[in-house]
Design an enzyme around this catalytic site. Structure first.
Site, short mmCIF file in Angstrom:
data_model
loop_
_atom_site.label_atom_id
_atom_site.label_comp_id
_atom_site.label_asym_id
_atom_site.label_seq_id
_atom_site.Cartn_x
_atom_site.Cartn_y
_atom_site.Cartn_z
N HIS A 182 -20.03 31.39 49.92
CA HIS A 182 -19.35 33.03 49.74
C HIS A 182 -20.98 33.98 49.26
O HIS A 182 -22.20 33.99 48.60
CB HIS A 182 -18.77 32.16 47.66
CG HIS A 182 -17.84 30.97 48.03
ND1 HIS A 182 -17.12 31.22 46.62
CD2 HIS A 182 -17.64 30.94 48.39
CE1 HIS A 182 -16.43 30.29 47.20
NE2 HIS A 182 -16.56 29.84 48.63
N TYR A 192 -12.55 38.55 43.03
CA TYR A 192 -11.11 37.83 44.11
C TYR A 192 -10.14 39.86 43.42
O TYR A 192 -9.73 40.05 42.59
CB TYR A 192 -10.45 36.98 43.59
CG TYR A 192 -10.83 35.31 43.67
CD1 TYR A 192 -11.16 35.43 44.95
CD2 TYR A 192 -11.88 35.43 42.88
CE1 TYR A 192 -12.14 34.46 45.12
CE2 TYR A 192 -12.64 33.48 43.26
CZ TYR A 192 -12.34 33.26 44.15
OH TYR A 192 -13.39 32.57 44.15
N HIS A 228 -6.91 35.95 47.59
CA HIS A 228 -6.28 35.20 46.64
C HIS A 228 -5.03 34.81 45.46
O HIS A 228 -4.66 35.45 44.73
CB HIS A 228 -7.45 35.61 44.74
CG HIS A 228 -7.63 34.18 44.67
ND1 HIS A 228 -7.31 33.47 43.56
CD2 HIS A 228 -9.06 33.27 44.58
CE1 HIS A 228 -7.64 32.32 43.12
NE2 HIS A 228 -8.30 32.11 43.21
N GLU A 253 -4.48 25.90 47.63
CA GLU A 253 -5.32 25.88 47.32
C GLU A 253 -4.71 25.58 45.56
O GLU A 253 -5.19 24.58 44.68
CB GLU A 253 -6.48 26.66 47.26
CG GLU A 253 -6.47 27.34 45.93
CD GLU A 253 -8.29 28.45 46.20
OE1 GLU A 253 -8.30 28.28 47.01
OE2 GLU A 253 -7.73 28.57 44.58
N ARG A 286 -5.04 24.51 52.71
CA ARG A 286 -6.15 24.43 52.44
C ARG A 286 -5.84 23.70 50.74
O ARG A 286 -6.46 24.54 49.88
CB ARG A 286 -6.75 25.68 51.63
CG ARG A 286 -7.57 26.19 51.33
CD ARG A 286 -8.22 27.66 51.23
NE ARG A 286 -9.22 27.41 49.88
CZ ARG A 286 -10.55 27.64 50.75
NH1 ARG A 286 -10.44 26.41 51.20
NH2 ARG A 286 -10.87 27.63 48.88
N HIS A 296 -10.08 22.78 49.74
CA HIS A 296 -10.64 24.27 48.08
C HIS A 296 -12.24 22.64 48.13
O HIS A 296 -12.03 21.82 47.83
CB HIS A 296 -9.42 23.79 47.48
CG HIS A 296 -9.81 24.57 46.64
ND1 HIS A 296 -9.91 24.19 45.10
CD2 HIS A 296 -10.63 25.88 46.40
CE1 HIS A 296 -10.09 25.42 44.05
NE2 HIS A 296 -10.26 26.30 44.80
N ASP A 339 -14.58 23.15 40.96
CA ASP A 339 -14.27 22.53 39.99
C ASP A 339 -13.98 21.08 40.16
O ASP A 339 -12.48 20.93 40.25
CB ASP A 339 -13.22 23.02 39.07
CG ASP A 339 -12.80 24.33 39.62
OD1 ASP A 339 -12.53 24.54 41.18
OD2 ASP A 339 -11.21 24.70 39.45
N GLU A 395 -15.61 24.46 52.38
CA GLU A 395 -15.87 24.88 51.45
C GLU A 395 -17.49 24.33 50.71
O GLU A 395 -17.45 23.20 50.62
CB GLU A 395 -15.55 25.46 50.27
CG GLU A 395 -15.64 26.58 49.03
CD GLU A 395 -14.88 26.62 47.96
OE1 GLU A 395 -13.66 25.97 48.53
OE2 GLU A 395 -14.79 27.97 47.93
MG MG Z 1 -9.42 30.44 47.46
#
Ligand code: MG
Length: 445
Positions: free
Chosen positions: A167, A198, A253, A303, A324, A353, A357, A380
């Site tokens: 990212h 986002y 998002h 996600e 995803r 994803h 978390d 990711e």
């Molecule tokens: Mg996302």
């Protein structure tokens, strides 16, 4: 022949038989059968318990430990649902543990199906995470019993390591370009670019609702029009300054109106994104057909998905390019490998994803599946702190834009429970804080 002579002859015959090749083969077969019997029928689950810890960034990790009748043999599975961690804990302690005790740890498919329907109502995020904890722990145990990493149980490696994207972000274009170059210097070719977070809330200024005292100060504000103007300019600036070779990703998002998302995808098409993520909320998947008819921008979605009802249609109708899902949210490795196989038939690639978390056990599960499937797309990247690595020895590592798994049997990741206790969960429950439009309307992710 007297009785004594007969017994002597029988003893000689028995000794000869016992040492014959036939007898040796029989004994060996019996030993194999006994071992197999022990393997297939006798390994019982003795306890299923959740372990909660927050070693990095206050994220509430939930890991399930499945203990067995073989002393020292256990498995670990990711059940992390940061926003409702203690509800997953209750689901594991009060329901999964009593349900699983005494059951056969070897029969993963049977246990998954039985536990999945044990609530009758199903496919929700809390119970799916608890189920994932059980499921991934059983795969960990299977790998340990086989003496193999889990990816070997799935067919072995289809690639040497797992290519990842990282990212980049900034409040403005110069800050973003700086961030992209730092990530490039670490060896990444795939980079996700976001301007001002986002939905670019940093571009939004103050909302009228704030003046009116609507909502609370902890909440965010976004301006969909400002965001939609900024994103094509962001892509243009990155291409102009850093060239054509970077593989650029962006996450909408789900925060804007569906028709705005369609126009935004068309606007960024000239900059050839690797994918645009989550243009629509899960409730709006019916818009994909309209999107697909208007642009060839590659789309990643899913996600927030929990249920096969959400992904089956958009995969089989070839409406997305990357699936995803968050693997613990759909119930673990068992449903994820079936999803990967479904997607392969339609040449839809994976992009599981993988933010913070997800526990290191969950990241390992992502990576083992990534290694084994043909239709892998991208993963990711994750950066673990020293504290995280102390709690989870053997966690996957990153090098030159690739994720590598520990080659130890199972997931290759352990959990140091003494270290985990040093990092209790934050006092406040975890929330996905609302983001509001100018008039205060809550934006749906
Ligand atoms: Mg996302």
């Amino acid at each position: 022949m007297n009785r004594r002579t007969l017994l002597q002859q029988l003893a000689v015959g028995a000794a000869a038989l016992a040492s014959s090749p036939f007898a040796q083969r029989t004994a060996a077969a019996e030993a194999v059968a006994a071992k197999a019997n022990q393997g297939s029928g006798r390994l019982r689950i003795t306890r299923v318990r959740p372990i909660l810890t927050a070693p990095q960034s206050g994220v509430r990790l939930v890991v399930v430990k499945v203990e067995t009748s073989e002393p020292g043999l256990y498995g670990l599975g990711c059940a992390t649902f940061n926003q409702r961690a203690v509800v997953v804990k209750t689901a594991v302690e009060e329901f999964l543990d009593p349900f699983c005790r005494g059951r056969d740890a070897d029969n993963i498919e049977d246990l998954w199906q039985a536990a999945y329907t044990s609530s009758y109502w199903r496919n929700g995020p809390v119970l799916n995470n608890a189920l994932s904890g059980l499921d991934q722990a059983l795969w960990d145990i299977k790998g340990k019993r086989a003496g193999m990493p889990v990816y070997q149980l799935l067919g072995g490696k289809a690639r040497f390591a797992v290519p990842c994207y990282s990212h980049a972000g900034g409040r403005d274009i110069p800050q973003l370009l700086d961030s992209v170059q730092k990530i490039q210097a670490e060896g990444y070719r795939h980079i996700r670019i976001q301007l001002g977070g986002y939905g670019s809330p940093q571009l939004a200024g103050k909302g009228d609702y704030e003046e009116a005292g609507f909502g609370i100060p902890a909440e965010g504000h976004m301006d969909p029009a400002a965001y939609c103007r900024a994103v094509p300019k962001m892509f243009a600036a990155v291409r102009e300054k850093l060239g054509e070779e970077l593989l650029l990703l962006h996450d909408i998002h789900e925060r804007i109106a569906p028709i705005d998302a369609i126009r935004l995808c068309k606007d960024v098409e000239p900059y050839r994104p690797f994918f645009i993520e989550d243009p629509f909320s899960p409730e709006d998947v019916g818009w994909f057909k309209i999107l697909r008819s208007q642009t060839s921008v590659p789309i990643a979605m899913g996600e927030l998905f929990n249920s096969p009802h959400e992904w089956t249609g958009i995969i089989t109708e070839r409406l997305i390019d990357f699936i995803r899902v968050h693997i613990s949210q759909i119930g673990g490795l068992t449903p994820a490998r079936k999803l990967a196989a479904l997607a392969e038939a339609f040449n839809v690639r994976s992009a599981w994803h993988g933010p913070l978390d997800v526990s290191p056990v969950g990241h390992a599960a992502n990576a083992h599946l990534d290694l084994a499937i043909w239709n892998f797309g991208i993963q990711e990247a994750v950066r673990f702190s020293d504290a995280m690595r102390e709690v989870f020895p053997g966690a996957p590592t990153m090098k030159n834009g690739y994720m590598h798994v520990n080659e130890a049997p199972g997931w290759g990741v352990d959990l140091d429970e003494t270290a985990a206790k040093k990092f209790p969960l934050p006092d406040r429950p975890g929330y996905w804080e609302p983001v509001r439009r100018r008039d205060g309307t809550a934006v749906r992710p």
